[in-house]
Design a protein around this motif. Structure first.
Motif, PDB file in Angstrom:
ATOM      1  N   ASP A  94       2.240  -0.805  13.466  1.00 17.66           N
ATOM      2  CA  ASP A  94       2.943  -2.015  13.860  1.00 17.66           C
ATOM      3  C   ASP A  94       2.007  -2.870  14.684  1.00 17.66           C
ATOM      4  N   ILE A  95       1.858  -4.102  14.238  1.00 17.76           N
ATOM      5  CA  ILE A  95       0.943  -5.024  14.914  1.00 17.76           C
ATOM      6  C   ILE A  95       1.742  -6.204  15.449  1.00 17.76           C
ATOM      7  N   ALA A  96       1.127  -6.965  16.337  1.00 16.78           N
ATOM      8  CA  ALA A  96       1.843  -8.065  16.977  1.00 16.78           C
ATOM      9  C   ALA A  96       1.021  -9.349  17.035  1.00 16.78           C
ATOM     10  N   LEU A 101      -4.006  -7.671  13.228  1.00 20.25           N
ATOM     11  CA  LEU A 101      -4.089  -7.493  11.768  1.00 20.25           C
ATOM     12  C   LEU A 101      -5.553  -7.313  11.363  1.00 20.25           C
ATOM     13  N   ALA A 102      -6.425  -8.145  11.916  1.00 17.16           N
ATOM     14  CA  ALA A 102      -7.857  -8.019  11.599  1.00 17.16           C
ATOM     15  C   ALA A 102      -8.375  -6.651  12.047  1.00 17.16           C
ATOM     16  N   ALA A 111      -2.904  -2.605   3.920  1.00 21.87           N
ATOM     17  CA  ALA A 111      -1.888  -3.524   4.443  1.00 21.87           C
ATOM     18  C   ALA A 111      -0.469  -3.072   4.127  1.00 21.87           C
ATOM     19  N   ASP A 112      -0.286  -2.268   3.079  1.00 24.16           N
ATOM     20  CA  ASP A 112       1.089  -1.845   2.789  1.00 24.16           C
ATOM     21  C   ASP A 112       1.600  -0.821   3.808  1.00 24.16           C
ATOM     22  N   SER A 128      -2.282 -14.953   6.601  1.00 27.01           N
ATOM     23  CA  SER A 128      -3.154 -13.794   6.361  1.00 27.01           C
ATOM     24  C   SER A 128      -2.318 -12.532   6.131  1.00 27.01           C
ATOM     25  N   ALA A 129      -1.179 -12.428   6.802  1.00 22.89           N
ATOM     26  CA  ALA A 129      -0.322 -11.247   6.575  1.00 22.89           C
ATOM     27  C   ALA A 129       0.259 -11.261   5.157  1.00 22.89           C
TER      28      ALA A 129
END
Ligand SMILES: *Cc1c(COP(=O)(O)O)cnc(C)c1O
Length: 416
Positions: A94-96, A101-102, A111-112, A128-129
Motif C-alpha cells: 500500500d502506497i500513498a 509508487l516509483a 504493479a498488480d 502513472s498509477a
C-alpha cells in the motif's frame, strides 16, 4: 555509582524481543553494534534485521486466517533494500504517493500487487498509477472523475477501489483515521453512488478500503473494528448491488513503545477474524480480504545507533550528547504528535550486558530543547565514544523525521 534499585528515573519502553548481547554488546543478526557501525562506515545508523522481519511475518501468518492477505504499508519504511526483501514475504503493497509508487516499481514489485491510497493525488500521480495498473483507492468523487478521464485519455482501463471514511473508529488507537469528518475516504453513505458510477464507466471495480486507525495494542479494540469493517463492507456491497472483489480491512496493529505497553495479542485477533470471516454475509462470499500493516511488520526490527560525542553535567544531572537526534528520530523525541513525552526503549549498545548504574539524559546534537532521545534514563555509566541504541526504529524513523533540520542530513541505513 548508585545501586540500580535506587534509580528512579523515567522508565524506558520495553526492549523488543529478539535482541541479545554478543560479547557484551547489543547485536543484530549476530553482529555487534560496533561491528555494524564499522561496516556502515559510521553513525548515525539505522539497522534493520531481515531475520526479525521474516519472523514477525511468519508468526503473523500463523495467527491469521489462511485466506487473509498481508500488505505492507510502504510509508512506515521505504528503504529500498527493505522493500526488495519484504516483497518476498508479503502479498501486496500500500502506497500513498507517486514517490512511493516509483520506489516500489524500482524495487521490482509488480504493479498488480500495489494499491494507492491517500488524499490529494495529483493528476500525474493518478496517470502513472493507471498506466502501470496499480489499484487506486479513491478518496473523493472528484478524484474518481479525474481518474476516469485520465484513463480515458491514455486509453487504459483503470483499477479503482473506494476508500471509505468509516462511521466508527478504532478505539484506543494512536491516530484516528475514521469516525466523523475526515480528509480521508468517502463518507460511507456516499460510497454506493460513486461505485455505481465507476462500474457504469467501465472501470475495473476493485472494491473497498476501510482503515479505521493506527497503533492499537488492545486485541478487543482491533476485533471490534474488524467486525465493524465487515459489517460496513457487507452493507455497502448490498447497496452497490455488485460483488465485492476485494476488501482492504485496514490494520492498526500497534507495537509497544513505552513502559507498561503490552504487545497486541494477535492470536486472539486472528481467531476472532477467522470466526467473523466464516460467518460473513453472503454478499462477501467471493471477496478477497487483506490487512495493511506498517509498523507492526518492521517497527521492532530496526534500531537506530548513534555515538556519544560529549558527556557533561548540569546542575548535578548527566547529559549524554550524541551525534544523532530528532532529525532522524522525531517520534522517539516526542515531537511526532505526542502530548506527554515518554521514553522509547533505549540502551547503551556497547554495554548491553551491563546493569543500569546512573540516571542520564540522552540528547541529540541539535540546538533545541526538543531534541531528546531519553529523559532521566537508568543506564550503565556511559562514556564519550559509546554507542546509544534507540529501539522501535524500523518504522517512521528515517523518512518521517526532518533530516535536513540544522543542516544535519540523513542517517546511514543498512539491512542485515
Ligand atoms: C499509515 C497507514 C498505514 C500504516 O499504519 P501503521 O500504523 O504503520 O500500521 C496503513 N494504511 C493506511 C491507509 C495508512 O495511512
Amino acid at each position: 555509582m548508585t545501586d540500580a534499585t535506587e534509580l528512579k528515573g523515567k522508565p524506558l519502553g520495553p526492549v523488543p524481543a529478539g535482541y541479545e548481547a554478543v560479547r557484551g554488546e547489543l547485536a543484530v543478526s549476530g553482529m555487534t553494534a560496533s561491528e555494524l557501525v564499522a561496516m556502515a562506515g559510521g553513525t548515525p545508523l539505522f539497522v534493520y534485521s531481515r531475520d526479525l522481519i521474516a519472523k514477525r511475518i511468519r508468526s503473523l501468518r500463523a495467527a491469521m486466517p489462511p485466506q487473509l492477505s498481508i500488505h505492507y504499508a510502504v510509508k512506515a519504511n521505504p528503504y529500498s533494500k527493505l522493500l526488495e526483501f519484504i516483497a518476498g514475504h508479503v502479498d501486496g503493497f500500500d502506497i500513498a504517493s507517486g514517490g512511493e509508487l516509483a520506489m516500489v516499481r524500482d524495487a521490482g514489485i509488480p504493479a498488480d500487487r500495489v494499491s494507492f491510497a491517500g488524499p490529494g493525488k495529483r493528476d500525474a500521480e493518478l496517470e502513472s498509477a493507471i498506466a502501470c495498473g496499480a489499484t487506486i483507492n479513491l478518496e473523493s468523487e472528484s478524484e474518481g472523475r479525474r481518474a476516469l478521464s485520465i484513463a480515458d485519455r491514455i486509453g487504459q482501463r483503470p483499477r479503482l477501489a473506494i476508500r471509505v471514511n468509516p462511521d466508527f473508529e478504532l478505539r484506543g488507537s494512536g491516530m484516528k483515521m475514521g469516525g466523523g469528518a475526515k480528509p480521508f475516504g468517502l463518507d460511507a453513505d456516499r460510497v454506493p453512488a460513486l461505485a455505481r458510477e465507476l462500474l457504469g464507466a467501465g472501470a475495473e471495480w476493485r472494491g473497498l478500503h476501510i482503515f479505521a486507525g493506527s497503533q492499537a495494542l488492545s486485541a478487543a479494540a482491533v476485533i471490534e473494528a474488524q467486525a465493524n469493517t465487515l459489517n460496513l463492507a457487507a452493507r455497502l456491497a448490498e447497496q452497490i448491488g455488485a460483488p465485492l472483489p476485494h476488501l482492504n480491512m485496514g490494520g492498526g496493529f500497534g507495537i509497544p513503545y513505552f513502559a507498561g505497553d503490552m504487545p497486541l495479542d494477535i492470536s486472539a485477533v486472528g481467531a476472532a477474524l477467522g470466526d467473523a470471516l466464516a460467518q460473513r454475509a453472503e454478499c462477501l462470499n467471493e471477496t478477497q480480504f487483506c490487512i495493511e500493516l506498517g509498523r507492526y511488520l518492521v517497527g521492532e526490527a530496526g534500531i537506530y545507533l548513534t555515538r556519544i560525542i560529549d558527556r557533561k553535567d548540569s546542575h548535578g544531572e548527566v547529559y549524554l550528547i550524541t551525534d544523532g537526534g530528532m532529525h532522524h528520530q522525531l517520534a522517539a523525541s516526542g515531537n511526532f504528535g505526542t502530548v506527554v513525552r515518554r521514553n522509547y526503549p533505549v540502551a547503551i549498545a556497547n554495554r548491553f550486558a551491563q546493569a543500569p548504574a546512573e540516571l542520564a539524559h540522552v540528547v541529540g546534537c541539535l540546538c533545541t530543547p526538543l531534541d531528546r532521545l531519553a529523559d532521566k534514563a537508568a543506564l550503565p555509566v556511559a562514556q564519550e565514544g559509546d554507542l546509544v541504541a534507540v529501539f522501535c526504529a524500523g518504522a517512521y524513523g528515517a523518512t518521517a523525521s526532518p533530516a535536513q533540520f540544522l543542516g544535519q542530513g540523513p542517517a546511514r541505513e543498512m539491512l542485515v
